[in-house]
Design a protein around this motif. Structure first.
Motif, PDB file in Angstrom:
ATOM      1  N   ASN A   1      39.788 -51.155 -49.750  1.00 47.72           N
ATOM      2  CA  ASN A   1      39.802 -49.692 -49.784  1.00 47.72           C
ATOM      3  C   ASN A   1      41.204 -49.218 -50.139  1.00 47.72           C
ATOM      4  OD1 ASN A   1      37.088 -49.227 -49.022  1.00 47.72           O
ATOM      5  ND2 ASN A   1      37.608 -49.740 -46.908  1.00 47.72           N
TER       6      ASN A   1
ATOM      7  N   ARG B   1      23.036 -49.300 -45.843  1.00 45.78           N
ATOM      8  CA  ARG B   1      24.400 -48.771 -45.841  1.00 45.78           C
ATOM      9  C   ARG B   1      24.354 -47.271 -45.599  1.00 45.78           C
ATOM     10  NH1 ARG B   1      29.134 -50.696 -45.651  1.00 45.78           N
ATOM     11  NH2 ARG B   1      29.997 -49.604 -47.442  1.00 45.78           N
TER      12      ARG B   1
ATOM     13  N   THR C   1      25.601 -44.298 -46.674  1.00 44.02           N
ATOM     14  CA  THR C   1      26.289 -43.643 -47.780  1.00 44.02           C
ATOM     15  C   THR C   1      25.509 -42.395 -48.158  1.00 44.02           C
ATOM     16  OG1 THR C   1      25.010 -44.869 -49.434  1.00 44.02           O
ATOM     17  CG2 THR C   1      27.093 -45.861 -48.712  1.00 44.02           C
ATOM     18  N   GLU C   2      26.149 -41.538 -48.940  1.00 45.35           N
ATOM     19  CA  GLU C   2      25.479 -40.306 -49.386  1.00 45.35           C
ATOM     20  C   GLU C   2      24.218 -40.640 -50.173  1.00 45.35           C
ATOM     21  OE1 GLU C   2      27.235 -37.267 -52.229  1.00 45.35           O
ATOM     22  OE2 GLU C   2      27.691 -36.337 -50.306  1.00 45.35           O
ATOM     23  N   GLN C   3      24.275 -41.717 -50.968  1.00 45.17           N
ATOM     24  CA  GLN C   3      23.098 -42.143 -51.737  1.00 45.17           C
ATOM     25  C   GLN C   3      21.883 -42.317 -50.829  1.00 45.17           C
ATOM     26  OE1 GLN C   3      23.376 -46.103 -53.345  1.00 45.17           O
ATOM     27  NE2 GLN C   3      21.197 -46.199 -53.796  1.00 45.17           N
ATOM     28  N   LYS C   4      22.110 -42.919 -49.668  1.00 50.38           N
ATOM     29  CA  LYS C   4      21.006 -43.295 -48.781  1.00 50.38           C
ATOM     30  C   LYS C   4      20.551 -42.159 -47.859  1.00 50.38           C
ATOM     31  CE  LYS C   4      21.154 -47.744 -50.007  1.00 50.38           C
ATOM     32  NZ  LYS C   4      20.064 -48.425 -50.725  1.00 50.38           N
TER      33      LYS C   4
ATOM     34  N   GLY D   1      29.071 -47.474 -42.824  1.00 49.96           N
ATOM     35  CA  GLY D   1      29.573 -47.125 -44.148  1.00 49.96           C
ATOM     36  C   GLY D   1      30.574 -45.995 -44.064  1.00 49.96           C
ATOM     37  N   ASP D   2      30.208 -44.846 -44.618  1.00 50.67           N
ATOM     38  CA  ASP D   2      31.069 -43.674 -44.640  1.00 50.67           C
ATOM     39  C   ASP D   2      31.373 -43.205 -43.210  1.00 50.67           C
ATOM     40  OD1 ASP D   2      31.393 -40.595 -44.609  1.00 50.67           O
ATOM     41  OD2 ASP D   2      31.721 -41.104 -46.720  1.00 50.67           O
TER      42      ASP D   2
ATOM     43  N   SER E   1      16.320 -42.326 -49.984  1.00 49.07           N
ATOM     44  CA  SER E   1      17.475 -42.375 -50.889  1.00 49.07           C
ATOM     45  C   SER E   1      17.404 -41.292 -51.967  1.00 49.07           C
ATOM     46  CB  SER E   1      17.530 -43.734 -51.590  1.00 49.07           C
ATOM     47  OG  SER E   1      17.469 -44.794 -50.666  1.00 49.07           O
TER      48      SER E   1
END
Length: 511
Positions: free
Chosen positions: A101, A332, A334-337, A371-372, A414
């Motif tokens: 990161n 995960r 994440t925003e995607q999920k 994740g985030d 998603s």
């Protein structure tokens, strides 16, 4: 036929998995080998301490205007027709992790440099014969894209120019974009003598930047997107306001690839081994969760609130009898999920609406993932508010396997999903899925046949339809047991076999 796969991840080796690409790089070679293809898989050596190695050779590459010596090892194993190879250099192993990161403002900087050196070593090893020259070179995601750039633009590697190159896009949202120059982590810093065509390599939104993913799409002989539906979605521009995630700036290049007959949409596969925990029940799951929570807690000097609340919630789950549905989600954070679960609905978050709805049917909701950091905090707070939500902040393979097996309904809303593996694992265990009908989810889950799905033309509609679909689905489970059993059976019997996919690789991707 002989294929060389180049990737950043490979779950055939310990500690080399972060996402779904590692599963593909683990499973696809085995399926290809069963059809007589010889496969070599090469990834960086991230500091694998406990693998037996066979020395293959050394290569010296000019990188960052300095000579770098890298060592290639074959991993000792019994699998016929598949060779696992790692390339060692201090740059790959110093962090001890697959990805790093970087500070804000320098995205991908450390990783882009690391993978550019790795790619240069792959090209040099092919040129020197340390790696056997394949009939087809199969590159995975942006991490391996510089192989194509060097073969096409570096005169030293012109002898490799007639190797057929296939390129798989696993996650178009991550493209590895870096500057062309004026930065330690830039194309001209890595390869100062490289003469290249910037029109092929530049990012369409930031012309002064090098885009590895776009480069590979333009330079490779075949471009593979990991589901038929997603291969159509990426031809259109993304529209975030309407909740549509498409080509992420690369739609024009992908349209060109489609017009040239280069673009292929082949679904990823899933393996179907015999169930190992046939006698598992909720007590088995709860015990596994508790052990995993203790393990996570022991890694921190101070007790994190998320682990404390999760442990308290687990005790509540164990103490109270429950005959309602168990809704699960693994992935995960994440925003995607989880973007749809974070939308506002009548003044509250959709995640709270979901919990209330599950509670209406006397059910519980368990989420496993990390994740985030902001999303982890949001889910921890949602757990504190909802007595039927257990959020497990981390990843535990054993917990995930039991959740697939023991859950009644798997939730996967998603916003985009190139292929998806979680829904296949849940279906394999006989757990129907409720999914957003996009990408690979649309190609694997058929509404009211082997699962349940929703869609919508805006974020608000998608969120509303998710909640409506969940209500209808839980109602079917409660009131229409025969229909539920039929859908459950449909999920269990669905097959996305690597055998068929390997055949498609051989006939369409490697020719």
């Amino acid at each position: 036929m002989h294929v060389l796969m180049v990737a950043a991840e490979n779950d055939a080796l310990p500690g080399a998995k972060v996402g779904g690409v590692a599963d593909v790089v683990r499973d696809a070679p085995k399926a290809l080998a069963e059809q007589g293809v010889t496969v070599d898989v090469v990834i960086p050596d991230y500091g694998f301490a406990f693998i037996e190695r066979i020395y293959l050779g050394e290569v010296t590459v000019a990188f960052n205007a300095q000579p770098h010596v890298l060592t290639l090892f074959k991993v000792r194993q019994t699998q016929s027709n598949v060779s696992q190879i790692v390339i060692s250099h201090p740059l790959f192993s110093e962090s001890g992790t697959v990805y790093c990161n970087d500070a804000p403002g320098r995205p991908f900087a450390t990783d882009a440099t690391k993978f550019a050196l790795f790619n240069a070593a792959v090209c040099e090893a092919l040129l020197q014969g340390v790696l056997t020259r394949p009939n087809a070179l199969h590159l995975h995601d942006w991490h391996s894209a510089c192989v194509a750039v060097l073969i096409k633009f570096e005169p030293r590697y012109s002898a490799l120019n007639n190797i057929h190159i296939a390129y798989t896009v696993h996650n178009i949202a991550l493209q590895g974009i870096r500057p062309f120059k004026h930065d330690d982590s830039s194309l001209e810093a890595w390869f100062p003598s490289l003469s290249y065509n910037g029109q092929h390599l530049c990012d369409p939104r930031y012309p002064h930047c090098f885009n590895p993913m776009r480069s590979a799409i333009n330079l490779c002989d075949k471009v593979h997107v990991v589901s038929p539906t997603y291969s159509q979605e990426v031809l259109k521009p993304s529209n975030y306001e309407h909740g549509f995630f498409g080509g992420e700036g690369l739609e024009q290049d992908l349209q060109n690839a489609a017009e040239q007959g280069k673009l292929v949409g082949i679904l990823n596969g899933c393996e179907y081994p015999k169930l190992t925990n046939e006698n598992a029940d909720l007590n088995t799951l709860y015990k596994k969760i508790e052990n995993t929570l203790f393990s996570w807690m022991s890694n921190h000097k101070q007790l994190q609130s998320g682990y404390y609340i999760a442990h308290q919630r687990l005790q509540q789950f164990k103490a109270a009898a429950n005959n309602g549905p168990l809704v699960t989600s693994v992935g995960r954070l994440t925003e995607q999920k989880v973007l749809l679960l974070c939308q506002q609905v009548n003044g509250t978050l959709a995640i709270d609406n979901v919990c209330q709805l599950v509670n209406k049917y006397g059910g519980r909701f368990i989420v496993l993932g990390s994740g985030d950091k902001e999303l982890e905090s949001l889910f921890t707070k949602a757990m504190a508010r909802n007595s039927n939500l257990l959020f497990l902040q981390g990843y535990g393979q054993g917990v995930g396997d039991l959740m697939y097996q023991l859950g009644d309904l798997f939730l996967m809303p998603s916003s985009f999903e190139p292929c998806g593996i979680s829904q296949m694992l849940a279906m394999r265990a006989g757990q129907p899925c409720l999914v957003h009908s996009v990408g690979g989810l649309k190609d694997t889950v058929q509404h009211n046949e082997n699962g349940f799905s929703f869609s919508g033309d805006t974020l608000a509609m998608q969120t509303s339809n998710l909640i409506t679909c969940l209500d209808e689905t839980l109602s079917i489970k409660k009131q229409e047991p025969q229909k539920w059993h039929k859908v459950k059976k449909g999920a269990e019997q669905a097959r996305f076999s690597w055998t068929q996919i390997a055949t498609a690789y051989i006939t369409t991707l490697y020719r």
